[in-house]
Design a protein around this motif. Structure first.
Motif, PDB file in Angstrom:
ATOM      1  N   LYS A  78      -5.758   8.376  -1.587  1.00 20.58           N
ATOM      2  CA  LYS A  78      -6.631   7.242  -1.272  1.00 20.58           C
ATOM      3  C   LYS A  78      -6.614   6.306  -2.472  1.00 20.58           C
ATOM      4  O   LYS A  78      -6.714   6.763  -3.619  1.00 20.58           O
ATOM      5  N   ILE A  79      -6.512   4.996  -2.216  1.00 17.84           N
ATOM      6  CA  ILE A  79      -6.430   4.014  -3.292  1.00 17.84           C
ATOM      7  C   ILE A  79      -7.430   2.895  -3.042  1.00 17.84           C
ATOM      8  O   ILE A  79      -7.593   2.445  -1.909  1.00 17.84           O
ATOM      9  N   HIS A  80      -8.057   2.442  -4.140  1.00 16.68           N
ATOM     10  CA  HIS A  80      -8.939   1.283  -4.079  1.00 16.68           C
ATOM     11  C   HIS A  80      -8.871   0.535  -5.412  1.00 16.68           C
ATOM     12  O   HIS A  80      -9.319   1.055  -6.444  1.00 16.68           O
ATOM     13  N   VAL A  81      -8.288  -0.627  -5.397  1.00 19.02           N
ATOM     14  CA  VAL A  81      -8.266  -1.571  -6.514  1.00 19.02           C
ATOM     15  C   VAL A  81      -8.133  -0.883  -7.891  1.00 19.02           C
ATOM     16  O   VAL A  81      -9.083  -0.820  -8.659  1.00 19.02           O
ATOM     17  N   GLU A 140       0.833  -1.202   0.000  1.00 19.07           N
ATOM     18  CA  GLU A 140       0.000   0.000   0.000  1.00 19.07           C
ATOM     19  C   GLU A 140       0.871   1.258   0.000  1.00 19.07           C
ATOM     20  O   GLU A 140       0.604   2.205  -0.754  1.00 19.07           O
ATOM     21  N   ASN A 141       1.929   1.270   0.810  1.00 20.58           N
ATOM     22  CA  ASN A 141       2.834   2.422   0.852  1.00 20.58           C
ATOM     23  C   ASN A 141       3.511   2.630  -0.504  1.00 20.58           C
ATOM     24  O   ASN A 141       3.694   3.774  -0.941  1.00 20.58           O
ATOM     25  N   MET A 142       3.879   1.552  -1.167  1.00 19.14           N
ATOM     26  CA  MET A 142       4.503   1.654  -2.494  1.00 19.14           C
ATOM     27  C   MET A 142       3.528   2.241  -3.508  1.00 19.14           C
ATOM     28  O   MET A 142       3.912   3.056  -4.353  1.00 19.14           O
ATOM     29  N   GLU A 143       2.266   1.858  -3.424  1.00 16.36           N
ATOM     30  CA  GLU A 143       1.248   2.381  -4.339  1.00 16.36           C
ATOM     31  C   GLU A 143       1.008   3.874  -4.082  1.00 16.36           C
ATOM     32  O   GLU A 143       0.885   4.650  -5.028  1.00 16.36           O
TER      33      GLU A 143
END
Length: 153
Positions: free
Chosen positions: A98-101, A22-25
């Protein structure tokens, strides 16, 4: 008891790995947004094409007039106007991602300088999608404000 310890250890490992991914994304999304600012400052249309879908939309909410004025254009529209004798510097004050799929949003309060002089501030909202393992901007919405800016002028 040994099974419980093993299950607990595996659970912790999965959580650590998940947080690292998640941190990388988040860092990857931040990089794309910062490259957008770099493309603007350097008037680099090649870089702009790398970080944004040219069919993507740019929405503006200009709060410096009453009533606020709304405008929409496409990234392709900016290709011609990006090259100018003017200098542009947009500085992010912070960035909340914020990230989601395969979809991401970056909320970025900013300050904009035209030819070195304060022009305006506001909030950029970038929408990105992940395609072929790379994040690209599909939409940018931003406000143009003169008040409520912490620009030190």
């Amino acid at each position: 008891m040994k099974k419980l310890v093993l299950i607990l250890a595996l659970t912790l490992c999965f959580d650590c790995f998940s947080q690292e991914v998640e941190n990388m994304e988040v860092e990857a999304v931040e990089t794309v947004v910062n490259q957008f600012f770099e493309a603007l400052e350097k008037q680099d249309t090649v870089l702009l094409k790398q970080v944004a879908f040219m069919e993507g939309q740019i929405w503006t909410v200009n709060n410096t007039v009453s009533p606020p004025r709304h405008r929409m254009r496409f990234f392709t529209d900016d290709l011609k106007s990006l090259i100018s004798k003017n200098s542009y510097l947009e500085t992010a004050k912070s960035m909340d991602v914020k990230i989601h799929v395969g979809m991401a949003m970056a909320w970025v309060p900013y300050e904009f300088r035209l030819n070195g002089e304060f022009s305006h501030c506001g909030v950029d909202v970038f929408t990105l999608v992940k395609k072929e393992d790379a994040w690209k901007i599909v939409n940018l919405s931003y406000t143009i404000d003169k008040e409520g800016c912490d620009h030190g002028v």
